[in-house]
Design a protein around this motif. Structure first.
Motif, PDB file in Angstrom:
ATOM      1  N   ARG A 184      -3.841   0.260  -7.783  1.00 47.88           N
ATOM      2  CA  ARG A 184      -4.328   1.292  -6.857  1.00 47.88           C
ATOM      3  C   ARG A 184      -5.735   1.767  -7.200  1.00 47.88           C
ATOM      4  O   ARG A 184      -6.440   2.297  -6.342  1.00 47.88           O
ATOM      5  CB  ARG A 184      -3.409   2.513  -6.900  1.00 47.88           C
ATOM      6  N   PHE A 216      -6.630  -3.594  -2.493  1.00 43.12           N
ATOM      7  CA  PHE A 216      -5.934  -3.044  -1.332  1.00 43.12           C
ATOM      8  C   PHE A 216      -6.854  -2.882  -0.129  1.00 43.12           C
ATOM      9  O   PHE A 216      -6.395  -2.957   1.011  1.00 43.12           O
ATOM     10  CB  PHE A 216      -5.310  -1.697  -1.667  1.00 43.12           C
ATOM     11  N   THR A 257      -7.789   3.939  -2.627  1.00 43.73           N
ATOM     12  CA  THR A 257      -6.343   4.055  -2.448  1.00 43.73           C
ATOM     13  C   THR A 257      -5.865   5.256  -3.257  1.00 43.73           C
ATOM     14  O   THR A 257      -6.390   5.515  -4.342  1.00 43.73           O
ATOM     15  CB  THR A 257      -5.654   2.766  -2.955  1.00 43.73           C
ATOM     16  N   ASP A 275       3.515   2.339   2.828  1.00 42.53           N
ATOM     17  CA  ASP A 275       3.856   1.257   3.758  1.00 42.53           C
ATOM     18  C   ASP A 275       5.304   0.825   3.554  1.00 42.53           C
ATOM     19  O   ASP A 275       5.897   1.055   2.500  1.00 42.53           O
ATOM     20  CB  ASP A 275       2.921   0.060   3.539  1.00 42.53           C
ATOM     21  N   GLU A 312      -7.933  -8.431   3.074  1.00 40.08           N
ATOM     22  CA  GLU A 312      -7.555  -7.667   1.893  1.00 40.08           C
ATOM     23  C   GLU A 312      -6.517  -8.402   1.035  1.00 40.08           C
ATOM     24  O   GLU A 312      -5.789  -9.262   1.526  1.00 40.08           O
ATOM     25  CB  GLU A 312      -7.009  -6.299   2.323  1.00 40.08           C
ATOM     26  N   ASN A 313      -6.473  -8.016  -0.242  1.00 42.00           N
ATOM     27  CA  ASN A 313      -5.509  -8.562  -1.215  1.00 42.00           C
ATOM     28  C   ASN A 313      -5.660 -10.071  -1.407  1.00 42.00           C
ATOM     29  O   ASN A 313      -4.673 -10.800  -1.540  1.00 42.00           O
ATOM     30  CB  ASN A 313      -4.070  -8.231  -0.807  1.00 42.00           C
ATOM     31  N   TYR A 352       0.860  -1.194   0.000  1.00 41.30           N
ATOM     32  CA  TYR A 352       0.000   0.000   0.000  1.00 41.30           C
ATOM     33  C   TYR A 352       0.891   1.238   0.000  1.00 41.30           C
ATOM     34  O   TYR A 352       1.923   1.263   0.676  1.00 41.30           O
ATOM     35  CB  TYR A 352      -0.904  -0.026   1.231  1.00 41.30           C
TER      36      TYR A 352
END
Length: 235
Positions: free
Chosen positions: A135, A160, A165, A19, A198-199, A16
């Protein structure tokens, strides 16, 4: 049957925006030490992971405080495709994907709530993993998240997260003027201690109903954790 729905953790993998970068490198080697160990440096929200309420809520529970049984889900796959980049997923869109009519959102999600505790939303954005386009995933509106929260249903996504995002300069997709700031969908779900996974990946070909196991590391005061997400269903 079992299927791994998680991203491999490896050096240089997508993270992300903002991060920490991920590195996985040898520490001891068979050649030099007679055994092998590795050093892993990563953020807590890397790859396929779960969010603890502490992620967006300062007084929320940490990942080590959540009963591990909460991470074994009766899941329902919600196929929302096709979706445009940065498209808002409304409560009505969720209902339609679940087989309901746009004027029957409450009844449809009520019926699902009686049988499942996690909606796994397939947006199709897993195909963009490793590119800046990842994104620009679709996102849940605050109202859609509230519908799930009101009925005690958590959310999993192949993106994400449930909120927008930040865009990347390398893409030609701009945020819409009505795109929300902050983390409203996260906040709505996490304030009621509902899971967010997530992901996710590998959602193609899954049955409509399955078990999903996504156990986090027992990180002291953790705001989230990578998981090995595994689907199970009867062949």
């Amino acid at each position: 049957m079992f299927r791994d729905l998680s991203r491999p953790i490896e050096t240089g993998m997508p993270v992300y925006p903002g991060d920490p970068a991920v590195t996985l490198a040898p520490d001891a080697t068979h050649e030099a030490d007679g055994y092998a160990t590795s050093e892993l440096r990563t953020g807590t929200h890397v790859g396929t992971h779960v969010d603890a309420p502490r992620h967006t809520l300062s007084a929320g529970a940490t990942v080590d405080e959540v009963d591990p049984g909460r991470f074994a889900f009766d899941a329902r796959l919600v196929d929302l495709r096709p979706l445009e980049p940065r498209e808002a997923i409304t409560a009505e869109a969720l209902s339609e994907a679940l087989g309901g009519e746009t004027d029957a959102v409450e009844e449809e999600i009520d019926a699902v709530d009686a049988e499942v505790d996690l909606l796994v939303c397939r947006t199709g954005w897993a195909a963009h993993w490793g590119t800046e386009r990842y994104r620009d995933h679709p996102y849940l509106t605050e109202a859609a998240a509230a519908r799930c929260s009101d009925r005690g249903v958590g959310v999993g996504l192949d993106a994400f997260g449930p909120d927008p995002t930040p865009t990347a300069a390398e893409t030609d997709v701009a945020a819409a003027s009505d795109e929300p700031d902050g983390t409203p969908a996260h906040d709505v779900l996490l304030k009621d201690d509902l899971p967010i996974v997530e992901n996710l990946c590998g959602l193609d070909g899954l049955p409509a109903r399955f078990r999903l196991y996504a156990f986090p590391l027992r990180l002291r005061d953790g705001d989230g954790s990578p998981v090995r997400a595994v689907a199970e269903w009867e062949a």
